[in-house]
Design a protein around this motif. Sequence first.
Motif, PDB file in Angstrom:
ATOM      1  N   UNK A  41       0.832  -1.212   0.000  1.00 55.40           N
ATOM      2  CA  UNK A  41       0.000   0.000   0.000  1.00 55.40           C
ATOM      3  C   UNK A  41       0.861   1.255   0.000  1.00 55.40           C
ATOM      4  N   UNK A  42       1.974   1.220   0.758  1.00 56.34           N
ATOM      5  CA  UNK A  42       2.868   2.386   0.811  1.00 56.34           C
ATOM      6  C   UNK A  42       3.574   2.591  -0.532  1.00 56.34           C
ATOM      7  N   UNK A  43       4.087   1.499  -1.090  1.00 55.69           N
ATOM      8  CA  UNK A  43       4.822   1.630  -2.361  1.00 55.69           C
ATOM      9  C   UNK A  43       3.901   2.059  -3.495  1.00 55.69           C
ATOM     10  N   UNK A  44       2.601   1.742  -3.400  1.00 60.67           N
ATOM     11  CA  UNK A  44       1.650   2.147  -4.443  1.00 60.67           C
ATOM     12  C   UNK A  44       1.021   3.507  -4.172  1.00 60.67           C
ATOM     13  N   UNK A  45       1.436   4.136  -3.067  1.00 60.42           N
ATOM     14  CA  UNK A  45       0.954   5.488  -2.785  1.00 60.42           C
ATOM     15  C   UNK A  45      -0.359   5.546  -2.039  1.00 60.42           C
ATOM     16  N   UNK A  46      -0.907   4.388  -1.652  1.00 65.64           N
ATOM     17  CA  UNK A  46      -2.182   4.399  -0.926  1.00 65.64           C
ATOM     18  C   UNK A  46      -1.989   4.918   0.498  1.00 65.64           C
ATOM     19  N   UNK A  47      -0.808   4.707   1.069  1.00 62.62           N
ATOM     20  CA  UNK A  47      -0.458   5.266   2.381  1.00 62.62           C
ATOM     21  C   UNK A  47       0.463   6.453   2.148  1.00 62.62           C
ATOM     22  N   UNK A  48       0.125   7.606   2.730  1.00 65.03           N
ATOM     23  CA  UNK A  48       0.954   8.807   2.555  1.00 65.03           C
ATOM     24  C   UNK A  48       2.077   8.881   3.591  1.00 65.03           C
ATOM     25  N   UNK A  49       1.740   8.532   4.839  1.00 66.86           N
ATOM     26  CA  UNK A  49       2.706   8.659   5.931  1.00 66.86           C
ATOM     27  C   UNK A  49       2.754   7.340   6.688  1.00 66.86           C
ATOM     28  N   UNK A  50       3.943   6.738   6.741  1.00 66.55           N
ATOM     29  CA  UNK A  50       4.109   5.440   7.394  1.00 66.55           C
ATOM     30  C   UNK A  50       4.755   5.644   8.759  1.00 66.55           C
ATOM     31  N   UNK A  51       4.037   5.267   9.814  1.00 66.14           N
ATOM     32  CA  UNK A  51       4.580   5.299  11.177  1.00 66.14           C
ATOM     33  C   UNK A  51       5.129   3.904  11.462  1.00 66.14           C
ATOM     34  N   UNK A  52       6.410   3.817  11.788  1.00 64.06           N
ATOM     35  CA  UNK A  52       7.054   2.510  11.852  1.00 64.06           C
ATOM     36  C   UNK A  52       8.133   2.466  12.921  1.00 64.06           C
ATOM     37  N   UNK A  53       8.543   1.248  13.249  1.00 59.63           N
ATOM     38  CA  UNK A  53       9.725   1.041  14.091  1.00 59.63           C
ATOM     39  C   UNK A  53      10.908   0.808  13.153  1.00 59.63           C
ATOM     40  N   UNK A  54      12.015   0.313  13.699  1.00 60.56           N
ATOM     41  CA  UNK A  54      13.219   0.151  12.872  1.00 60.56           C
ATOM     42  C   UNK A  54      13.093  -0.971  11.851  1.00 60.56           C
ATOM     43  N   UNK A  55      11.914  -1.598  11.748  1.00 62.25           N
ATOM     44  CA  UNK A  55      11.711  -2.602  10.705  1.00 62.25           C
ATOM     45  C   UNK A  55      11.895  -1.982   9.317  1.00 62.25           C
ATOM     46  N   UNK A  56      11.794  -0.641   9.234  1.00 64.22           N
ATOM     47  CA  UNK A  56      12.000   0.030   7.935  1.00 64.22           C
ATOM     48  C   UNK A  56      13.481   0.236   7.638  1.00 64.22           C
ATOM     49  N   UNK A  57      14.344  -0.172   8.565  1.00 67.71           N
ATOM     50  CA  UNK A  57      15.781   0.064   8.381  1.00 67.71           C
ATOM     51  C   UNK A  57      16.300  -0.586   7.110  1.00 67.71           C
ATOM     52  N   UNK A  58      15.768  -1.756   6.784  1.00 65.07           N
ATOM     53  CA  UNK A  58      16.178  -2.434   5.553  1.00 65.07           C
ATOM     54  C   UNK A  58      14.939  -2.866   4.789  1.00 65.07           C
ATOM     55  N   UNK A  59      15.090  -2.985   3.486  1.00 68.09           N
ATOM     56  CA  UNK A  59      14.075  -3.645   2.682  1.00 68.09           C
ATOM     57  C   UNK A  59      12.961  -2.782   2.150  1.00 68.09           C
ATOM     58  N   UNK A  60      13.056  -1.462   2.273  1.00 65.82           N
ATOM     59  CA  UNK A  60      11.999  -0.608   1.751  1.00 65.82           C
ATOM     60  C   UNK A  60      12.615   0.413   0.800  1.00 65.82           C
ATOM     61  N   UNK A  61      12.159   0.377  -0.444  1.00 70.44           N
ATOM     62  CA  UNK A  61      12.712   1.277  -1.454  1.00 70.44           C
ATOM     63  C   UNK A  61      11.552   1.953  -2.166  1.00 70.44           C
ATOM     64  N   UNK A  62      11.180   3.140  -1.673  1.00 68.94           N
ATOM     65  CA  UNK A  62      10.074   3.901  -2.253  1.00 68.94           C
ATOM     66  C   UNK A  62      10.614   5.277  -2.636  1.00 68.94           C
TER      67      UNK A  62
END
Length: 677
Positions: free
Chosen positions: A521-542
């Motif tokens: 949903x985030x990569x397709x733009x359906x989510x504008x603001x992602x609230x996250x923990x350090x799980x976003x440290x790797x593996x997300x390329x938007x």
Amino acid sequence: MALTMDSEIRFVKGVGEARMKLYQRLNIGTVGELLYHVPRSYVDLRHPRSILEAQLGETVPVRGIVASKSGEQRLRKGLSVFKVQVVDDHGDMTLTFFNGKYTVAALREGEEYLFYGRMGGTLLRREMQSPAVYPVQGAQLVPVYSLTAGITSRMLARHVAAALDNLEQAPDSLPPWMRQRYELMDLQQAFRWVHFPSTLEQARQGRQRLAFEELLCLGMGFARLKEGRSSQRACAMEPRDLAPFFHSLPFTPTGAQKRAISQAVEDLCREVPMNRLVQGDVGSGKTLVAAACCYFAFLNGRQSAMMAPTELLAEQHFKTLTGLLSPLGVRVGLLTGSTGAKEKKQIKAALEAGELDLCIGTHALLTGDVSWAGLGLVVTDEQHRFGVAQRMALTAKGEGVHTLVMSATPIPRTLALIIYGDLELSVIDEMPAGRSPVETYLIDSPKRERAFGYIRQHLDRGLQGYIVCPLVEEDPESPMPQGKGAVEWVRQLEQTSFRGYRLGLLHGRMKPREKEAVMTAFSQGEIQLLVATTVVEVGIDVPNAVIMMIENAERFGLSQLHQLRGRVGRGTQRSTCILLSDTQNPETRQRLRTLCKTTDGFRIAEEDLALRGPGDFFGMRQHGLPQMQVADLAADSRLLARTQEAAELLLRQDPTLESCPALARRVERMMETAGAL
């Protein structure tokens, strides 16, 4: 009874069977392991202050008499407070203890104690929260240890003293000529000085002796790994033309990428198995190097495996490598814990039949029922999240398998040589063209709403952003400030500062399918603001995500903050990272400002090393590396040159360590514990 270094800890006076089980939680089972469990710091009680002498904000020992104690006050379930009034000849102060029933009960009115803590309150009304309490007699340097529930620092110190008093002469791992050459004390004196020093200099010297020995063992262990690898044989691949691969790319690789590919291909054409680390900053293009190596293996008729630490990262690599390699005829598969049973069966059958050339996955690749027709290359990403044993378990699925390791954790070269001591090193020190540097700012809470307004401006332009929290959820039972919890914070933001915007939540406790749905949903733009923990440290390329705010930034190491910041600035748009911290600690603020001054991960790593000194440089224990009991891989980097020289001298004189049986046993035990031998 007389004790040896190998005696079980239950035989130490005061330990017994029950406490032995508690010690096992600290990986302490023998007298030797107890003695090598050195203090992490010391409480200096040698120069206590009077109540009024102690400066506000200073952490010091204060000498005072207990004047009165209040009864228990219950604030909420599980949290009670006790107040104690303390006086001396010049002033008075109030002590507050949270859940301190037994501590307060042991204090006697009219008796004098030393209270060690941070002086708070005002000039006229002095206060301390939860100070440590010590007797006045024999004020000294008191050791402070890493602990587990049921064991206190005082108890541990008593057991260490009992062990030393009953210890037979411990066999010294270091030969006499080495102790003399490097001016090191003998082992038993080192134990005495590090656990019970009279001065901080004694503590430093004792610790340095033990750290030298530990780093020497580490260096010897990795020397054995390298020696063992040089005797192994791989199926040397034949030189092949990579021009089709480079021509198919929609961009021109950097010089650093080409250099790393050339070094790896040269390794692949040798009979000694490749064991190469590709170390590059966030976004430097390490995946391209892996893709080139997988394509080279494919041209040689060999299969490749790529193991990532998370499903998110595995899926991203699958998309990237499929796009790069499928047009060249490479058949790519994905195998993770979330892969359906039917699809898993098909992928495993295809691997065994040689109908897949590259399989990307998580630990699922290690299961016993995964077989390969001709595995020739293993690539592991973010190596510090895997153990050496896991890396070897994957390479064992083929014969003479080559290994390529990728890491985006920026590490000073001296440390990399120890941490990845059994690997050759390629450094990618250029960024791909078109990447815009991320501007970084440090603010405090009063400026949070202004920063939120800045984030909303970006969202209104169709761009996306992140807010990173240190915790999944706050602990309501804790009396201490915990930092932002992502679960509650996203609810608040949806109702206040970001009402009407599309927010998403991502954290490590979510099920893999839930994470995947949020990321899609985030990569397709359906989510504008992602609230996250350090799980976003790797593996997300938007690439459309251009702004990030990191709450409680002081809770992260610089290298981890730099990794997190790497999630923005992945496109051509100007990108921003906002660090929010209310810390007043000058050293911490200086560290955070370092991140604002540069985006060079290697420079950040060097500055972090210089600023932090002792401490966990990586913010996490380095998996696959033998557990360090004494040495600190960041603070002790100056010892590395001396221990490497000592290792070379010793191995030249005695390659089998026949003259140093105690050292040989320590090296073997250390590497076995790490699963490296």
